[in-house]
Design a protein around this motif. Structure first.
Motif, PDB file in Angstrom:
ATOM      1  N   SER A  21      26.384  46.941  44.641  1.00 17.76           N
ATOM      2  CA  SER A  21      26.086  45.634  44.755  1.00 17.76           C
ATOM      3  C   SER A  21      24.729  45.608  45.328  1.00 17.76           C
ATOM      4  N   ASP A  22      24.211  44.943  44.797  1.00  9.29           N
ATOM      5  CA  ASP A  22      22.271  45.108  45.052  1.00  9.29           C
ATOM      6  C   ASP A  22      21.934  43.734  45.479  1.00  9.29           C
ATOM      7  N   GLU A  23      20.601  43.324  45.867  1.00 12.41           N
ATOM      8  CA  GLU A  23      20.501  42.575  46.556  1.00 12.41           C
ATOM      9  C   GLU A  23      20.227  41.098  44.887  1.00 12.41           C
ATOM     10  N   SER A  24      21.010  40.142  45.114  1.00  7.27           N
ATOM     11  CA  SER A  24      20.648  39.126  43.552  1.00  7.27           C
ATOM     12  C   SER A  24      21.461  39.787  42.466  1.00  7.27           C
ATOM     13  N   LEU A  25      21.911  41.076  42.803  1.00  6.69           N
ATOM     14  CA  LEU A  25      22.788  41.950  41.497  1.00  6.69           C
ATOM     15  C   LEU A  25      24.083  42.842  41.711  1.00  6.69           C
ATOM     16  N   SER A  26      24.615  42.158  40.700  1.00 10.39           N
ATOM     17  CA  SER A  26      25.750  43.101  41.070  1.00 10.39           C
ATOM     18  C   SER A  26      26.191  43.627  39.414  1.00 10.39           C
ATOM     19  N   VAL A  27      26.524  44.313  39.230  1.00  7.61           N
ATOM     20  CA  VAL A  27      26.990  45.367  38.049  1.00  7.61           C
ATOM     21  C   VAL A  27      28.608  46.675  38.361  1.00  7.61           C
ATOM     22  N   VAL A  28      29.088  45.661  37.274  1.00 10.30           N
ATOM     23  CA  VAL A  28      30.279  46.221  37.016  1.00 10.30           C
ATOM     24  C   VAL A  28      30.784  47.265  35.725  1.00 10.30           C
ATOM     25  N   ILE A  29      30.881  48.384  35.737  1.00  4.97           N
ATOM     26  CA  ILE A  29      30.628  49.049  35.187  1.00  4.97           C
ATOM     27  C   ILE A  29      32.848  49.371  34.978  1.00  4.97           C
ATOM     28  N   ILE A  30      32.951  49.136  34.341  1.00  2.66           N
ATOM     29  CA  ILE A  30      34.542  49.401  33.105  1.00  2.66           C
ATOM     30  C   ILE A  30      34.801  50.105  32.319  1.00  2.66           C
ATOM     31  N   GLU A  31      35.689  51.414  32.731  1.00  3.62           N
ATOM     32  CA  GLU A  31      35.977  53.455  32.268  1.00  3.62           C
ATOM     33  C   GLU A  31      37.027  52.993  31.078  1.00  3.62           C
ATOM     34  N   PHE A  32      36.918  53.246  30.219  1.00  4.01           N
ATOM     35  CA  PHE A  32      37.569  52.867  29.953  1.00  4.01           C
ATOM     36  C   PHE A  32      39.092  54.571  28.776  1.00  4.01           C
ATOM     37  N   THR A  33      40.015  54.883  28.350  1.00  6.19           N
ATOM     38  CA  THR A  33      40.428  55.938  28.968  1.00  6.19           C
ATOM     39  C   THR A  33      40.418  55.252  26.608  1.00  6.19           C
ATOM     40  N   ASN A  34      40.501  56.886  26.374  1.00  6.77           N
ATOM     41  CA  ASN A  34      40.579  57.125  25.030  1.00  6.77           C
ATOM     42  C   ASN A  34      41.538  56.496  24.207  1.00  6.77           C
ATOM     43  N   GLU A  35      42.921  55.628  24.209  1.00  5.07           N
ATOM     44  CA  GLU A  35      43.322  55.521  23.809  1.00  5.07           C
ATOM     45  C   GLU A  35      42.636  53.927  23.302  1.00  5.07           C
ATOM     46  N   ALA A  36      42.191  52.907  24.243  1.00  4.20           N
ATOM     47  CA  ALA A  36      41.268  51.547  24.486  1.00  4.20           C
ATOM     48  C   ALA A  36      40.899  51.248  23.570  1.00  4.20           C
ATOM     49  N   ASP A  37      40.775  49.693  22.617  1.00  2.31           N
ATOM     50  CA  ASP A  37      40.262  49.519  22.112  1.00  2.31           C
ATOM     51  C   ASP A  37      39.114  48.681  22.590  1.00  2.31           C
ATOM     52  N   ILE A  38      38.142  49.362  22.331  1.00  2.00           N
ATOM     53  CA  ILE A  38      37.193  48.627  22.933  1.00  2.00           C
ATOM     54  C   ILE A  38      36.711  46.798  22.628  1.00  2.00           C
ATOM     55  N   ASP A  39      36.855  46.719  20.994  1.00  2.00           N
ATOM     56  CA  ASP A  39      36.644  45.565  21.146  1.00  2.00           C
ATOM     57  C   ASP A  39      37.232  44.962  21.281  1.00  2.00           C
ATOM     58  N   MET A  40      38.141  44.928  21.909  1.00  3.31           N
ATOM     59  CA  MET A  40      39.750  44.073  21.766  1.00  3.31           C
ATOM     60  C   MET A  40      39.281  44.141  23.889  1.00  3.31           C
ATOM     61  N   ALA A  41      39.047  44.697  24.682  1.00  2.00           N
ATOM     62  CA  ALA A  41      38.562  44.855  25.375  1.00  2.00           C
ATOM     63  C   ALA A  41      37.544  43.819  26.278  1.00  2.00           C
ATOM     64  N   LEU A  42      36.451  44.410  25.300  1.00  2.00           N
ATOM     65  CA  LEU A  42      35.969  43.267  25.696  1.00  2.00           C
ATOM     66  C   LEU A  42      35.710  41.745  25.144  1.00  2.00           C
ATOM     67  N   ASN A  43      36.380  41.365  24.756  1.00  2.00           N
ATOM     68  CA  ASN A  43      37.385  39.647  24.499  1.00  2.00           C
ATOM     69  C   ASN A  43      38.053  39.846  24.930  1.00  2.00           C
ATOM     70  N   ASP A  44      38.464  40.471  26.289  1.00  2.00           N
ATOM     71  CA  ASP A  44      39.900  40.543  27.027  1.00  2.00           C
ATOM     72  C   ASP A  44      38.768  39.610  28.473  1.00  2.00           C
ATOM     73  N   ALA A  45      38.500  41.044  28.434  1.00  2.00           N
ATOM     74  CA  ALA A  45      37.248  40.990  29.951  1.00  2.00           C
ATOM     75  C   ALA A  45      36.092  39.614  30.193  1.00  2.00           C
ATOM     76  N   GLN A  46      35.590  39.136  28.292  1.00  2.00           N
ATOM     77  CA  GLN A  46      34.850  37.918  28.801  1.00  2.00           C
ATOM     78  C   GLN A  46      35.681  36.710  28.584  1.00  2.00           C
ATOM     79  N   ARG A  47      37.132  36.507  28.476  1.00  2.00           N
ATOM     80  CA  ARG A  47      38.080  35.660  28.730  1.00  2.00           C
ATOM     81  C   ARG A  47      38.689  35.269  29.786  1.00  2.00           C
ATOM     82  N   LYS A  48      38.791  36.811  30.499  1.00  2.00           N
ATOM     83  CA  LYS A  48      39.653  36.938  32.121  1.00  2.00           C
ATOM     84  C   LYS A  48      38.058  36.332  32.862  1.00  2.00           C
ATOM     85  N   ILE A  49      36.124  36.540  33.132  1.00  2.00           N
ATOM     86  CA  ILE A  49      35.847  36.271  33.699  1.00  2.00           C
ATOM     87  C   ILE A  49      34.975  35.105  32.961  1.00  2.00           C
TER      88      ILE A  49
END
Length: 509
Positions: A21-49
């Motif tokens: 968290s910086d001034e006027s900027l927030s960066v959240v980095i999510i690291e997934f396990t090797n078994e994760a489906d990244i494309d599906m996780a990206l869609n889920d994260a978009q819906r939740k946000i």
């Protein structure tokens, strides 16, 4: 940041979450396990946000999600300099040079790193704004409405149709200073009367520099993209010669790839030379050496067919496999041709010797080859982080090894049946003296090994003690620190990276 963290923490297969968290900027980095489906996780994260978008600050920009992997790393990094001001250089790169590189085949994206972007800064005088009965939002709206370009309709006649467009773009600072903000009692209030308008640069938050990073498309060849980029560099430097534009290639990942490919070719020639040496010094036959030297490239080049079918590329893993497998490819051909040569010495003609020799040794050669296959096949079929890294390596080894078995049962006997011959090298010739001198040294070495074997059979207890001591001490080398261990072997790319972290209150200078 906390709201975003809370909502994405319910995603599956999360390994780690980092927030900066910086001034006027927030960066959240999510690291997934090797078994994760990244494309599906990206869609889920978009819906939740999207679901908590209303809970974020009203003036916050739309949150953007970016999927990052090693394939998204830039293949080429360039530094750009010119005899221009920083703002002029930024405009030149942003509007002309960057689009040129973006149009290169295989390029997915070109990022501009650093530099100072041009900025028109309007500093309002609050006392004057208040004196003229204006408000800051009113001034902002007037400036925005005066700097627009949009179609307003068309003018039709019987013979033609003319499009009408309202072009209200402000092109110079003087135009902006002379902009009428309002009219009070028949008098126009200009922007220059209530504000100071300057043509400046945006404030930078890091050392002023200008880099271009080229990211390739997922299916593009990094070496080919790099080659096209270098051609484009020469073209751009010639095109902007008057501005003294110089594009320096700071980093090129294709260099390491080409070095690895050249290492495979070097290993291939070394293997061919060693095979020729073995054939000549042990079988006394130039022809047998040539036959085996044909068999090795046949197996190696045919491996590219399997790689093409599976969609593999010439990367670090596949090149490493090709480099390693060169030695394996030699084994089958040497064993088969040596047995065929033995049948020729028994008095058979070359066709019969080729058939009987290959048939007799076939089961043994197959067993030797399948030992390698049964080691690498289970690894290639398993799952996990290590398997994902070395799967291409294992598959390439399996394909090339099986092809070497095929070549040793087809190409080698066929070539011998056509060109095979028992060659007798005279001991008086130049090569004969070298070969027979080598055989005398080999006989001495064989006798020494035989004597050592006889001693071991006569002193079984002492041999067992020595073997146990050697085994234990070799295992102890690791915990005692004489040798190290690595998850993955380090590779030397001939470059280093320096990262400096300054105190948060340090100035740009």
């Amino acid at each position: 940041s906390r709201k975003v963290e809370d909502v994405i923490s319910s995603l599956e297969n999360i390994k780690n979450i980092q927030t900066k968290s910086d001034e006027s900027l927030s960066v959240v980095i999510i690291e997934f396990t090797n078994e994760a489906d990244i494309d599906m996780a990206l869609n889920d994260a978009q819906r939740k946000i999207n679901a908590i978008r209303s809970d974020l600050p009203d003036d916050a920009e739309e949150p953007s999600l970016v999927k990052f992997s090693l394939s998204d790393m830039p293949v080429v990094t360039m530094g750009v300099t010119a005899s221009l001001t920083e703002a002029e250089l930024y405009d030149l790169v942003d509007q002309k040079i960057q689009p040129e590189f973006s149009r290169v085949p295989g390029v997915a994206q070109v990022n501009i790193i650093g530099g100072q972007e041009r900025e028109i800064r309007i500093s309002l005088d609050p006392n004057k704004v208040e004196a003229y009965g204006l408000s800051i939002p009113e001034v902002q709206q007037t400036i925005a409405m005066s700097n627009m370009d949009f179609p307003t309709g068309d003018l039709k006649t019987r013979t033609n149709k003319t499009l009408i467009r309202l072009s209200g773009n402000i092109k110079t600072v003087e135009q902006l200073r002379g902009l009428t903000i309002s009219s009070k009692d028949g008098r126009n209030v200009l922007l220059s009367e209530i504000a100071d308008v300057q043509d400046t640069q945006k404030d930078v938050d890091q050392k002023s520099t200008l880099l271009l990073q080229v990211l390739k498309q997922s299916d593009a060849n990094a070496v080919e993209v790099s080659s096209l980029i270098q051609s484009k560099i020469d073209e751009i430097q010639g095109q902007y010669k008057n501005e003294n534009v110089l594009v320096d290639l700071a980093d090129d990942t294709s260099i390491f790839t080409l070095e690895a490919a050249n290492a495979v070719i070097k290993d291939l020639f070394i293997a061919i030379g060693l095979v020729a040496f073995v054939m000549l010094f042990f079988l006394h036959s130039f022809r047998n050496a040539l036959i085996v030297m044909v068999a090795i490239p046949s197996s190696l080049i045919a491996t590219f067919i399997g790689m093409y079918v599976l969609g593999y590329t010439l990367n670090l893993m596949s090149l490493l496999a090709l480099s390693l497998v060169v030695g394996i490819l030699v084994d089958d051909a040497i064993v088969v041709i040596e047995n065929i040569h033995r049948h020729m010495e028994m008095g058979k003609n070359k066709v019969r010797a080729a058939y009987d020799g290959a048939a007799e040794i076939g089961f043994t050669v197959t067993a030797i080859t399948m030992v390698i296959v049964v080691v690498f096949l289970p690894i290639a079929m398993s799952s996990g982080l290590v398997t994902d890294i070395i799967r291409q390596f294992c598959v390439v080894v399996i394909i090339s090894t099986l092809l070497s078995l095929l070549v040793s049962f087809t190409v080698v006997p066929w070539l011998f049946s056509k060109y095979g011959k028992l060659e007798v090298i005279s001991s008086e010739s130049f090569f004969g003296k070298i070969i027979f001198g080598f055989e005398k040294m080999l006989d001495k070495f064989t006798n020494w090994i035989s004597g050592l074997l006889k001693w071991c059979l006569g002193h079984k207890l002492m041999t067992l003690i020595i073997a146990v001591v050697l085994f234990v001490t070799s295992i102890a080398l690791l915990p005692l620190g004489f040798i190290g261990s690595d998850f993955f072997p380090a590779s030397q790319r001939g470059k280093f990276l320096v990262q400096m972290e300054l105190p948060k209150d340090a100035s740009i200078e």
